[in-house]
Design an enzyme around this catalytic site. Structure first.
Site, PDB file in Angstrom:
ATOM      1  CG  HIS A   8     -45.225  30.262  -5.101  1.00  0.00           C
ATOM      2  ND1 HIS A   8     -45.689  29.586  -5.965  1.00  0.00           N
ATOM      3  CD2 HIS A   8     -44.913  29.491  -4.094  1.00  0.00           C
ATOM      4  CE1 HIS A   8     -45.508  28.531  -5.820  1.00  0.00           C
ATOM      5  NE2 HIS A   8     -45.063  28.029  -4.694  1.00  0.00           N
ATOM      6  CB  SER A  11     -43.980  28.118  -9.777  1.00  0.00           C
ATOM      7  OG  SER A  11     -43.836  26.757  -9.385  1.00  0.00           O
ATOM      8  CG  LEU A  12     -41.397  25.518 -15.242  1.00  0.00           C
ATOM      9  CD1 LEU A  12     -42.318  25.687 -16.390  1.00  0.00           C
ATOM     10  CD2 LEU A  12     -40.068  25.737 -15.694  1.00  0.00           C
ATOM     11  CD  GLU A  86     -42.377  23.958  -0.878  1.00  0.00           C
ATOM     12  OE1 GLU A  86     -42.779  23.693   0.306  1.00  0.00           O
ATOM     13  OE2 GLU A  86     -43.157  23.980  -2.034  1.00  0.00           O
TER      14      GLU A  86
END
Length: 214
Positions: A8, A11-12, A86
């Site tokens: 991905h 991400s934050l 994950e």
């Protein structure tokens, strides 16, 4: 058969570790850069897919689903696949315990160390194996299933999926680094065995002397 593995976008949680203390892991969004990475990766993935149909298996986490959406890939089949999610670190995490666990996990080994209320790498390895077995069965039983598969997943999960396909030792697995956000690896089956397009970055030689590519 071809399997394209894609991590991905940023991400934050990749830029703010305290985000895990207030937002469930599965709900962490992409950053603005992560969205840009996903859009840019679309051209690369389309080139790898080629003209034929593709089946997409996407982790149910918010950051993976959004990454796939931004790729703009017209997949013939889109499957939300929990087995490629994950590694589970538990629910909302305490920042102090989180730091302690990271040090313990590094010292103990990422494969066998079990996170409290979460998973070990071995647990992820087991579910990845189940995913691969089911994927192989689908492709043998259903002649209409695309021969090209895109898996949008996570760093550790991608490493373990390759460990399973190539029968890598645990020592080798623990010597490898995750791919970067929105980085891919391509696995092709030549009728005899799987081949990896390029190796993972390796932060040390494997203690048992194992190597990634024959």
């Amino acid at each position: 058969m071809r399997i394209i593995l894609l991590r991905h976008g940023q991400s934050l949680g990749n830029v703010d570790e305290l985000a895990y203390c207030r937002i469930p892991d599965h709900a962490l969004p992409l950053t603005e850069l992560g969205e840009q990475q996903a859009v840019a990766a679309g051209d690369t993935i389309r080139e790898l897919v080629g003209e034929g149909p593709v089946a997409a298996y996407v982790s149910p986490y918010r950051r993976t689903r959004r990454t796939f959406e931004l790729l703009g890939i017209p997949a013939e089949r889109i499957v939300t696949e929990p087995r490629v999610r994950e590694q589970d670190w538990g629910n909302l995490q305490d920042p102090v315990q989180q730091e302690v666990l990271k040090h313990q996990r590094h010292a103990f080994g990422h494969f066998f160390f079990r996170l409290p209320n979460g998973e070990s790498g071995a647990d992820v390895d087991d579910r990845v194996a189940a995913f691969l077995d089911r994927l192989e069965a689908r492709m043998h039983q259903d002649e209409t299933h695309p021969r090209t598969v895109l898996v949008v997943s996570h760093g550790l999960t991608i490493r373990l999926l390759c460990r399973r396909l190539f029968d890598w030792s645990i020592e080798l697995f623990e010597s490898l680094s995750n791919v970067d956000t929105c980085e891919n690896r391509v696995l092709d089956h030549d009728g005899t065995r799987w081949r990896l397009d390029r190796p993972f970055a390796q932060w040390r030689d494997s203690p048992d002397g194992a190597v990634q590519l024959p």
